[in-house]
Design an enzyme around this catalytic site. Structure first.
Site, PDB file in Angstrom:
ATOM      1  N   GLU A   1       0.834  -1.202   0.000  1.00 19.73           N
ATOM      2  CA  GLU A   1       0.000   0.000   0.000  1.00 19.73           C
ATOM      3  C   GLU A   1       0.866   1.248   0.000  1.00 19.73           C
ATOM      4  O   GLU A   1       1.928   1.278   0.620  1.00 19.73           O
ATOM      5  CB  GLU A   1      -0.872  -0.029   1.265  1.00 19.73           C
ATOM      6  CG  GLU A   1      -1.748   1.176   1.462  1.00 19.73           C
ATOM      7  CD  GLU A   1      -2.479   1.117   2.795  1.00 19.73           C
ATOM      8  OE1 GLU A   1      -3.705   1.262   2.785  1.00 19.73           O
ATOM      9  OE2 GLU A   1      -1.815   0.927   3.845  1.00 19.73           O
TER      10      GLU A   1
ATOM     11  N   HIS B   1       2.541   4.599   0.914  1.00 24.37           N
ATOM     12  CA  HIS B   1       2.872   5.246   2.187  1.00 24.37           C
ATOM     13  C   HIS B   1       3.590   6.563   1.926  1.00 24.37           C
ATOM     14  O   HIS B   1       4.656   6.841   2.497  1.00 24.37           O
ATOM     15  CB  HIS B   1       3.728   4.320   3.058  1.00 24.37           C
ATOM     16  CG  HIS B   1       2.946   3.303   3.826  1.00 24.37           C
ATOM     17  ND1 HIS B   1       2.438   2.175   3.237  1.00 24.37           N
ATOM     18  CD2 HIS B   1       2.561   3.252   5.128  1.00 24.37           C
ATOM     19  CE1 HIS B   1       1.779   1.469   4.154  1.00 24.37           C
ATOM     20  NE2 HIS B   1       1.844   2.099   5.301  1.00 24.37           N
TER      21      HIS B   1
ATOM     22  N   ASP C   1       3.920  -1.829   5.944  1.00 20.79           N
ATOM     23  CA  ASP C   1       3.178  -2.629   6.917  1.00 20.79           C
ATOM     24  C   ASP C   1       3.753  -4.036   7.049  1.00 20.79           C
ATOM     25  O   ASP C   1       3.800  -4.599   8.147  1.00 20.79           O
ATOM     26  CB  ASP C   1       1.700  -2.711   6.527  1.00 20.79           C
ATOM     27  CG  ASP C   1       1.015  -1.356   6.588  1.00 20.79           C
ATOM     28  OD1 ASP C   1       1.552  -0.449   7.242  1.00 20.79           O
ATOM     29  OD2 ASP C   1      -0.063  -1.211   5.979  1.00 20.79           O
TER      30      ASP C   1
ATOM     31  N   HIS D   1      -1.139  -3.866   9.657  1.00 21.39           N
ATOM     32  CA  HIS D   1      -2.059  -3.096   8.804  1.00 21.39           C
ATOM     33  C   HIS D   1      -3.409  -3.020   9.504  1.00 21.39           C
ATOM     34  O   HIS D   1      -4.085  -4.038   9.694  1.00 21.39           O
ATOM     35  CB  HIS D   1      -2.178  -3.788   7.441  1.00 21.39           C
ATOM     36  CG  HIS D   1      -3.070  -3.102   6.461  1.00 21.39           C
ATOM     37  ND1 HIS D   1      -2.854  -1.825   6.017  1.00 21.39           N
ATOM     38  CD2 HIS D   1      -4.190  -3.533   5.813  1.00 21.39           C
ATOM     39  CE1 HIS D   1      -3.780  -1.495   5.139  1.00 21.39           C
ATOM     40  NE2 HIS D   1      -4.612  -2.519   5.014  1.00 21.39           N
TER      41      HIS D   1
ATOM     42  N   GLU E   1      -6.463  -2.164   8.828  1.00 22.35           N
ATOM     43  CA  GLU E   1      -7.692  -2.640   8.217  1.00 22.35           C
ATOM     44  C   GLU E   1      -7.788  -4.165   8.164  1.00 22.35           C
ATOM     45  O   GLU E   1      -8.845  -4.720   7.866  1.00 22.35           O
ATOM     46  CB  GLU E   1      -7.845  -2.063   6.806  1.00 22.35           C
ATOM     47  CG  GLU E   1      -8.190  -0.587   6.781  1.00 22.35           C
ATOM     48  CD  GLU E   1      -6.985   0.320   7.004  1.00 22.35           C
ATOM     49  OE1 GLU E   1      -5.851  -0.204   7.125  1.00 22.35           O
ATOM     50  OE2 GLU E   1      -7.177   1.546   7.069  1.00 22.35           O
TER      51      GLU E   1
ATOM     52  N   HIS F   1      -0.938   7.022   9.405  1.00 24.09           N
ATOM     53  CA  HIS F   1      -0.503   6.350   8.173  1.00 24.09           C
ATOM     54  C   HIS F   1       0.616   7.167   7.520  1.00 24.09           C
ATOM     55  O   HIS F   1       0.414   8.308   7.118  1.00 24.09           O
ATOM     56  CB  HIS F   1      -1.685   6.210   7.208  1.00 24.09           C
ATOM     57  CG  HIS F   1      -1.323   5.575   5.918  1.00 24.09           C
ATOM     58  ND1 HIS F   1      -1.240   4.201   5.768  1.00 24.09           N
ATOM     59  CD2 HIS F   1      -1.007   6.089   4.712  1.00 24.09           C
ATOM     60  CE1 HIS F   1      -0.896   3.914   4.535  1.00 24.09           C
ATOM     61  NE2 HIS F   1      -0.749   5.049   3.868  1.00 24.09           N
TER      62      HIS F   1
ATOM     63  N   GLU G   1       5.137   5.442  11.972  1.00 22.09           N
ATOM     64  CA  GLU G   1       5.610   4.528  10.932  1.00 22.09           C
ATOM     65  C   GLU G   1       6.937   4.997  10.347  1.00 22.09           C
ATOM     66  O   GLU G   1       7.837   4.187  10.088  1.00 22.09           O
ATOM     67  CB  GLU G   1       4.566   4.375   9.826  1.00 22.09           C
ATOM     68  CG  GLU G   1       3.367   3.532  10.239  1.00 22.09           C
ATOM     69  CD  GLU G   1       2.474   3.174   9.085  1.00 22.09           C
ATOM     70  OE1 GLU G   1       1.933   2.049   9.093  1.00 22.09           O
ATOM     71  OE2 GLU G   1       2.292   3.998   8.156  1.00 22.09           O
TER      72      GLU G   1
END
Length: 258
Positions: free
Chosen positions: A30, A32, A41, A116, A118, A171, A176
């Site tokens: 995904e 970032h 992630d 992650h 979700e 995010h 992170e």
């Protein structure tokens, strides 16, 4: 000997089943932002797995590198190239099948390390469907992540220059970015860290997603003030807290600590 299952022969692997924990890292592919790679992630969940395996007898399964869809206000969703999502039923079935194979091999102590946000509902669904009719106390599966295991007292140290806006806004932001600076500094493009942010995060989801909801960089909140030292502080704290969970759920007689 490596703690990675992928580097073991079948006999080496089989010899670990009785007295080791099996750790399954689960991440995503995904966007970032412009300063972090697509695999953040997965990298973070895998590196946490290694850090845990240095403190307890554990082996690490191959990382699941694809996850469930993010919405724009929690990661960008389908609006950016490189984000590769699974449907919820697909992820549930994948995790169910993988866990069943490990349990059939004899594993009784399993930790799923999620990176992650979700993914979590679908990981929980797979575990529930697999074990809901289990009559015995074992096998036991623990599902956790890094953000729920950060001690509240270190948050002011991490967010010493900007306000903490909540985990959904983190995010590609300070936590992170700092962990990636600590784990894999060569993959962080520090000169591309932005001050971009969503001014007013929505309290609803829209389908199809709005292309104007988040900044064009894909960042939901600033990554400025991120440091490798903050990353180390987060990692040490989270690993210690997860080890405490393992000691509680997998008693000392079940897990031989090193």
């Amino acid at each position: 000997m490596s703690s990675l299952i992928r580097n073991m022969t079948w006999k080496e692997y089989h010899s670990k089943v009785e007295d080791h924990i099996l750790i399954l890292p689960v991440g995503s592919t995904e966007q970032h932002g412009p300063h972090l790679p697509l695999g953040v992630d997965s990298i973070i969940s895998e590196r946490y797995s290694h850090a845990i395996a240095q403190k307890v007898k554990a082996v690490i399964a191959p990382t699941i590198n694809f996850g469930y869809k993010s919405q724009p206000a929690s990661g960008g969703g389908p609006l950016f190239p490189g984000t590769v999502d699974l449907n919820g039923a697909t992820l549930t079935s994948l995790i169910y099948d993988v866990l069943k194979e490990f349990i059939d091999d004899g594993w009784k102590k399993i930790l799923i390390m999620s990176g992650h946000y979700e993914n979590d509902a679908f990981l929980a669904e797979a575990c529930d469907l697999l074990l809901r009719n289990q009559k015995e106390a074992y096998p036991k599966i623990l599902l956790t992540n890094w953000w729920d295991n950060i001690s509240q007292e270190i948050l002011p140290v991490i967010f010493d220059e900007v306000e903490f806006k909540g985990w959904a806004m983190e995010h590609a932001a300070i936590t992170e970015t700092s962990m990636m600076m600590y784990f894999t500094p060569d993959l962080v493009h520090e000169n591309l860290i932005t001050d971009d942010a969503i001014e007013n995060p929505p309290t609803y989801q829209r389908f199809p997603p709005s292309e104007t909801l988040i900044p064009s960089s894909g960042c939901l909140y600033t990554g400025k003030s991120s440091t490798a030292e903050k990353g180390r502080l987060i990692v040490d704290d989270v690993v210690n807290n997860i080890i405490s969970i393992l000691k509680k759920e997998f008693t000392v007689s079940e897990v031989k600590y090193v």
